[in-house]
Design an enzyme around this catalytic site. Structure first.
Site, mmCIF file in Angstrom:
data_model
loop_
_atom_site.group_PDB
_atom_site.id
_atom_site.type_symbol
_atom_site.label_atom_id
_atom_site.label_comp_id
_atom_site.label_asym_id
_atom_site.label_seq_id
_atom_site.Cartn_x
_atom_site.Cartn_y
_atom_site.Cartn_z
ATOM 1 N N MET A 185 8.588 0.055 1.693
ATOM 2 C CA MET A 185 7.647 0.620 2.649
ATOM 3 C C MET A 185 6.743 -0.461 3.247
ATOM 4 S SD MET A 185 8.621 3.679 2.810
ATOM 5 C CE MET A 185 10.256 3.007 2.459
ATOM 6 N N THR B 59 3.111 1.581 -4.353
ATOM 7 C CA THR B 59 4.067 2.637 -4.051
ATOM 8 C C THR B 59 3.485 3.804 -3.270
ATOM 9 O OG1 THR B 59 3.662 3.282 -6.325
ATOM 10 C CG2 THR B 59 5.752 2.260 -5.860
ATOM 11 N N CYS B 60 4.359 4.421 -2.490
ATOM 12 C CA CYS B 60 3.944 5.533 -1.634
ATOM 13 C C CYS B 60 4.982 6.647 -1.724
ATOM 14 C CB CYS B 60 3.817 5.053 -0.191
ATOM 15 S SG CYS B 60 5.383 4.561 0.513
ATOM 16 N N ILE B 61 5.040 7.486 -0.693
ATOM 17 C CA ILE B 61 5.960 8.620 -0.592
ATOM 18 C C ILE B 61 5.748 9.535 -1.790
ATOM 19 C CG2 ILE B 61 8.349 9.279 -0.064
ATOM 20 C CD1 ILE B 61 7.148 7.433 1.981
ATOM 21 N N LYS C 252 9.729 7.375 -5.493
ATOM 22 C CA LYS C 252 9.109 6.070 -5.250
ATOM 23 C C LYS C 252 9.634 5.036 -6.237
ATOM 24 C CE LYS C 252 4.781 7.305 -5.931
ATOM 25 N NZ LYS C 252 3.309 7.256 -6.149
#
Length: 629
Positions: free
Chosen positions: A376, A424-426, A431
């Site tokens: 990302m 981290t995302c989403i 992730k």
């Protein structure tokens, strides 16, 4: 959505349906025809019903419409005049066993004769009506015509390569590129004490360490450290932002080589909110009881039995979706981790409980492949820190957003030595966090496969704006072109916006004649909304029972079972073996059938990991995702 001429040729034997209204007298071309790939969805929605006498695309191209027809009208004989006749491809005959026979001399094929006179090139073609052409040499050079070379002596047969013959470089000895040694130290307890040290298999964390950690950034308003033992797994936690190994380099060693000291039995867990109690996460968060919100044992998750050194960071209100906010939480946590790293450096080698030797080899003559990992790159927690000084550290690292999200190549050992610190995302289920890269299953599987020559691991960011996505993707294509690889893996975390560049990466690599295997969470909720003809070989990372993002940490991430399937698929793609077209809708039986086939061919058992159904029911599962149970 109309199709292109190229697509029309590929789908010549598929049924023909108008994509939009066409008037009487229209000569049918590709721009008038709907994409056959979406017929199934159109039929399911009741928008399309195809009759038995519907013509094929190859039959209708160039035919004239005899009456006006609306969009999504199947083209039948009574609607057209001048319908083409197309023949089905003859079935391929099975190749017979090769028969040894004397090799006859092969005369050179007749070629056009070119003579150079002055500044003119004269060509005589002894076919048809004896056509003679005279072309200025300046133009002939642009056409690729060159003056004739000396002919071979009479009676000497020149070697002619078979049309199907492939030149294969002889396999050489594997070449050792670099090594990495990991020394493991066992930890059985974590406690607070007057100073940070490691003694008698116990980590002691300085009691007032948070007073200094909070000063790392003026965006951090509070930080707490909580020691979670297995008996405490049922405790509540704010959303899990990252899971990190505790490791440090010996001496002046760099990431990916030399010696790394690793703690076994304890990990770092980053959690946090802003001052208003808003979780530092996007599209899902994993707050709740730890035992119900973690898919234990996944590459990026804690293992059952480990002690969790959990930080709870509070940042200023409203900064949870701005780049400095999440980064401040990670920096404050890393301040604490670094004190533990310094204590780890001081331990005597006599306390090492295991020594792990990792080696990177290049294998000349084997199939050269590359692993491409889309990460990302939109900012906030949509970011990653690349190549810190310490494993999964902060100091010395470069955010991929600041690098423009362009491709960055790491060695396999740099990946497995903490070369990526993930912000981290989403959704939590899909992730890939820092520990995931530390134990990256695909890198491990491909690096150790003696049939592959792994060129490297390319990390490419996923920007927010489409124009930037395609810019970055084109750079990736050019980079891969220079590698001269025979196959590629492309992985991504999460789903949605990043699938735009995920698809573009397939196109940029695939258009260069390189087979590509893609890996992503898709299933039901993450189904691809974009695609192209190069996305033929796909591996779905889904593990969840319902095929959704259910906010269970690491539930739908890339695991060893997925890496094994991807490797088998790329080998099949490189060998040009048949790979069946994917079903239109998610069907978990596809994965199970493929695993059975691989087990049968490889002669080894593949362990399939459990999903969320083995966990206690979390609040979100009970109230949202599985409310009907």
């Amino acid at each position: 959505m109309s199709i292109t001429l190229e697509s029309a040729k590929e789908h010549a034997n598929d049924l023909a349906v108008l994509c939009c209204r066409a008037e009487e007298g229209t000569v049918i071309g590709p721009s008038n025809l709907e994409d056959p790939a979406i017929f199934g969805d159109l039929e399911d929605s009741g928008l399309l019903t195809i009759p038995a006498n519907c013509l094929k695309i190859g039959e209708v191209l160039g035919a004239k419409l005899v009456k006006t027809a609306d969009s999504l009208t199947p083209l039948t004989p009574e609607l057209l005049e001048g319908v083409n006749s197309i023949s089905e491809e003859a079935p391929k005959q099975e190749a017979s066993a090769p028969v040894e026979a004397p090799v006859a001399e092969v005369a050179p094929a007749a070629m056009p004769v070119a003579n150079v006179t002055g500044s003119m090139l004269k060509i005589h073609i002894g076919e048809g009506k004896d056509i003679n052409l005279e072309i200025p040499l300046t133009i002939a050079g642009q056409m690729g015509v060159v003056a004739p070379t000396a002919a071979a002596p009479a009676g000497v047969a020149m070697p002619v390569a078979s049309a199907t013959e492939q030149v294969v470089a002889p396999a050489g000895e594997p070449k050792l590129v670099r090594t990495l040694q990991k020394k493991h130290f066992k930890i059985e307890k974590v406690e607070f004490g007057p100073e940070t040290k490691i003694e008698n298999n116990t980590i002691y964390i300085r009691e007032n360490i948070c007073e200094d950690a909070v000063k790392v950034s003026n965006l951090v308003t509070d930080i707490k450290v909580e020691i979670i033992t297995p008996a405490d797994y049922g405790k509540y936690s704010e959303t899990i932002m990252d899971v990190q190994p505790i490791a440090t380099k010996e001496g002046d060693g760099k990431i990916g080589q030399g010696v790394t000291r690793v703690i076994d039995g304890a990990i770092i867990m980053v959690t946090g909110t802003d001052e208003d109690g808003v979780q530092i996460g996007e599209f899902g968060s994993s707050e709740g009881e730890l035992d119900a919100n973690i898919m234990w044992g996944r590459p990026g998750a804690p293992d059952k039995g480990e002690i969790l050194i959990k930080t709870q960071v509070t940042i200023k209100a409203g900064t949870n979706m701005e780049r400095p906010g999440p980064l401040a939480a990670h920096k404050a946590t890393d301040f604490i981790t670094q004190e533990i790293r310094e204590a780890l450096k001081k331990l005597d080698d006599s306390e090492v409980v295991e020594t792990e030797e990792l080696a990177q080899y290049r294998r000349p003559g084997k199939k050269k492949v590359v692993i491409i990992k889309e990460i990302m790159g939109q900012g906030a927690m949509h970011d990653n820190l690349i190549l810190p000084v310490e494993p999964v550290g902060v100091i010395g690292a470069k955010p991929n957003v600041d690098l423009g999200n362009v491709p960055v190549v790491l060695s396999p050992l740099e990946v497995l030595d903490g070369g990526i610190h993930a912000l981290t995302c989403i959704g939590p289920a899909s992730k890939e966090n820092s520990r995931h890269y530390w134990r990256e299953p695909l890198v491990i599987e491909v690096m150790n496969d003696e049939e592959f020559d792994l060129a490297g691991v390319v990390f490419v960011g996923s920007p927010q704006v489409n124009a930037e996505k395609f810019y970055v993707s084109e750079r990736l294509g050019m980079l891969v072109e220079t590698m001269d690889v025979e196959g590629a893996f492309i992985t991504t975390e999460g789903f949605g916006n990043n699938h735009i560049d995920f698809a573009s990466h397939h196109e940029q690599v695939g258009m260069r004649g390189i087979p590509v295997v893609g890996m992503s969470f898709c299933a039901v909720q993450g189904a691809l909304v974009v695609g192209n003809k190069y996305m033929k070989y796909m591996v779905d990372n889904n593990k969840s029972e319902q095929g959704i993002e259910n906010e269970i940490l690491s539930n739908n991430t890339l695991c060893p079972e997925d890496a094994i399937r991807a490797v088998a698929m790329l080998k099949a793609a490189i060998a040009e073996e048949e790979v069946k077209v994917a079903e239109r809708k998610f069907n978990k039986n596809v994965k199970e059938n493929n695993v059975d086939l691989i087990e049968e061919q490889a002669g080894k058992e593949i362990t399939l990991l459990p999903n969320e159904q083995v966990l206690p029911m979390s609040k979100k599962r009970k109230e949202i995702y599985e409310a009907d149970k």
